[in-house]
Design an enzyme around this catalytic site. Structure first.
Site, PDB file in Angstrom:
ATOM      1  N   LYS A 140       0.835  56.162  41.624  1.00 47.59           N
ATOM      2  CA  LYS A 140       2.041  54.755  41.389  1.00 47.59           C
ATOM      3  C   LYS A 140       3.245  55.555  41.608  1.00 47.59           C
ATOM      4  O   LYS A 140       3.152  57.170  41.702  1.00 47.59           O
ATOM      5  CB  LYS A 140       1.551  54.195  40.454  1.00 47.59           C
ATOM      6  CG  LYS A 140       2.340  54.896  38.945  1.00 47.59           C
ATOM      7  CD  LYS A 140       2.060  53.697  37.697  1.00 47.59           C
ATOM      8  CE  LYS A 140       2.249  54.142  36.766  1.00 47.59           C
ATOM      9  NZ  LYS A 140       1.604  54.271  36.013  1.00 47.59           N
TER      10      LYS A 140
ATOM     11  N   ARG B 278       3.849  43.875  27.219  1.00 45.14           N
ATOM     12  CA  ARG B 278       4.232  44.456  29.001  1.00 45.14           C
ATOM     13  C   ARG B 278       3.313  42.802  29.684  1.00 45.14           C
ATOM     14  O   ARG B 278       3.788  41.688  29.705  1.00 45.14           O
ATOM     15  CB  ARG B 278       4.250  45.143  29.287  1.00 45.14           C
ATOM     16  CG  ARG B 278       4.963  45.840  30.464  1.00 45.14           C
ATOM     17  CD  ARG B 278       5.270  46.787  30.497  1.00 45.14           C
ATOM     18  NE  ARG B 278       4.000  47.710  30.527  1.00 45.14           N
ATOM     19  CZ  ARG B 278       3.996  49.028  30.907  1.00 45.14           C
ATOM     20  NH1 ARG B 278       5.030  50.134  31.615  1.00 45.14           N
ATOM     21  NH2 ARG B 278       2.537  49.181  32.046  1.00 45.14           N
TER      22      ARG B 278
ATOM     23  N   TYR C  34      32.533  72.028  35.591  1.00 48.36           N
ATOM     24  CA  TYR C  34      33.401  70.806  35.718  1.00 48.36           C
ATOM     25  C   TYR C  34      33.569  70.924  33.805  1.00 48.36           C
ATOM     26  O   TYR C  34      32.055  71.077  33.053  1.00 48.36           O
ATOM     27  CB  TYR C  34      33.002  69.909  36.216  1.00 48.36           C
ATOM     28  CG  TYR C  34      33.006  69.555  37.315  1.00 48.36           C
ATOM     29  CD1 TYR C  34      34.379  69.494  37.646  1.00 48.36           C
ATOM     30  CD2 TYR C  34      31.845  69.475  38.504  1.00 48.36           C
ATOM     31  CE1 TYR C  34      33.890  69.087  39.413  1.00 48.36           C
ATOM     32  CE2 TYR C  34      32.140  69.004  39.511  1.00 48.36           C
ATOM     33  CZ  TYR C  34      32.760  69.053  40.271  1.00 48.36           C
ATOM     34  OH  TYR C  34      33.241  69.016  41.389  1.00 48.36           O
TER      35      TYR C  34
ATOM     36  N   MET D 296      26.740  68.282  41.550  1.00 47.21           N
ATOM     37  CA  MET D 296      25.862  67.860  42.844  1.00 47.21           C
ATOM     38  C   MET D 296      24.665  68.382  43.465  1.00 47.21           C
ATOM     39  O   MET D 296      23.854  67.763  42.968  1.00 47.21           O
ATOM     40  CB  MET D 296      27.005  66.854  43.737  1.00 47.21           C
ATOM     41  CG  MET D 296      26.328  66.147  44.663  1.00 47.21           C
ATOM     42  SD  MET D 296      27.352  65.083  45.511  1.00 47.21           S
ATOM     43  CE  MET D 296      27.738  63.261  44.798  1.00 47.21           C
TER      44      MET D 296
END
Ligand SMILES: *Cc1c(COP(=O)(O)O)cnc(C)c1O
Length: 355
Positions: free
Chosen positions: A35, A130, A252, A300
């Site tokens: 999956k 679930r 940062y 990033m």
């Protein structure tokens, strides 16, 4: 030139890990769980490693069709079942086995015309809360399934809430009590149960994460005695080097301060590549094959590493973020998550090779 980052996918590791799982489960048959596009690896990329699986389990209908179109002739299982009448037609056309976990799905199957009966996995909710039929209505659901002309073989299915933390007996006992005397095969075990709960193995097991060489608990030490191989390597290179004086900071937020003069390396890998932004200073990483640590905040497109143990490192040095040397579980636990999430989060922009 693209940035030097690359994810390498190892189908042979999946083949090896499948064999490790097979040795754990004696005669049980194995659904290879793929999956989320094979836990972020890409189904097509690891497909060669799945040869020896007895079936392929997933939950996206389009992925199921892709697997069939790759030439897979053995069973395919939809772990969440079908959602619309069109899905029933597709399950029929592509010979998919489907989980059935609620009355609505039974009604969908009854409402269509299939060209042949569709095999189902009738799912019990034995305590996970679930998906699935609660024990007190499970037998009635099974009776309804048996009356449905569109339904073929019925396998009795369960899923465990905390197989990774050692407790399955309470669910197993409910499952066994409810299904006592019912014909049909049983399928209960995920990776954690494959590794640690032989009582759950029964007819078909459903390992996912172990096929990719990571720990069901998210902790590498829990699989230290299981000879699994990493199926994904995330590697990059140093694209910069800085020499800090004592007291200088990096990145940062200035979250890391050099305790003494030191060199740091700048790696072309950031959270936009799927590296977890929450990974703190100290998270393991390897530079030129030498284990070292992340320092400062992930940005990033870049992250920064301590080059103290690798004095010869320079721009172009190879960096392993995770793979055969740096366990994805160790990166994940350092960042407060599990290997599953890191694999699935590998970003689209990262070029991928099959190795
Ligand atoms: C994802 C999933 C599995 C595999 O779980 P792992 O922990 O990756 O082994 C097995 N069964 C079901 C129903 C699942 O959704």
């Amino acid at each position: 030139m693209p940035r030097p980052i690359v994810a390498e996918i190892h189908p042979n590791a999946v083949r090896h890990n499948l064999e490790v799982a097979r040795q754990k489960v004696a005669g049980a048959r194995i659904w290879g769980i793929v999956k989320a596009d094979a836990y972020g690896h890409g189904i097509e990329r690891i497909y060669a490693g799945l040869d020896a699986a007895d079936g392929i389990g997933l939950l996206d209908l389009n992925e199921a069709v892709r697997v069939r179109e790759l030439g897979w002739t053995k069973p395919i299982l939809l772990l969440e079942g079908i959602f619309t009448t069109e899905d029933v037609q597709i399950a029929d056309r592509y010979r998919l086995t489907t989980a059935v976990h609620c009355d609505e799905q039974l009604a969908l199957l009854a409402s269509c015309k299939a060209t042949r009966p569709i095999d189902i996995y009738l799912k019990m909710n034995s305590g996970m809360n679930r998906l699935g039929f609660a024990p007190d209505v499970y037998r009635a659901a099974w009776d309804r399934a048996r009356e449905c002309v569109n339904i073929g073989e019925i396998t009795l299915m369960n899923h465990f809430a905390n197989a990774d933390e050692g407790e399955v007996d309470w669910q197993m006992d409910r499952f066994d009590a409810t299904t006592a005397g019912m014909p049909g095969q049983r399928s209960l075990a995920n990776s954690a149960s494959v590794l640690w709960h032989p009582r759950t193995h029964r007819d078909w097991v459903r390992p996912g994460i172990v096929l990719y060489g990571a720990s069901p608990t998210g902790m590498a030490e829990h699989i230290a005695d299981v000879p699994l191989q990493a199926s994904m390597t995330l590697r990059s290179e140093l694209i910069g080097v800085q020499t800090l004086r004592e007291g200088e900071t990096v990145g940062y937020g200035r979250t890391f301060t050099a305790p003494h003069a030191m060199r740091i390396g700048v790696v072309a890998c950031g959270y936009a590549d799927g590296y977890p932004r929450h990974a703190p200073t100290g998270t393991p990483v390897a530079v030129d094959g030498v284990k070292t640590r992340l320092v400062g905040r992930i940005s990033m497109d870049m992250l920064t590493v301590d080059l103290t143990p690798v004095p010869a490192a320079r721009v172009g040095s190879r960096v392993e973020l995770w793979g055969g040397q740096i366990r994805i579980d160790d990166v994940a636990s350092s960042a407060g998550t599990i290997g599953y999430e890191l694999m699935c989060a590998l970003a689209r922009r990262v070029p991928v090779g099959i190795v």
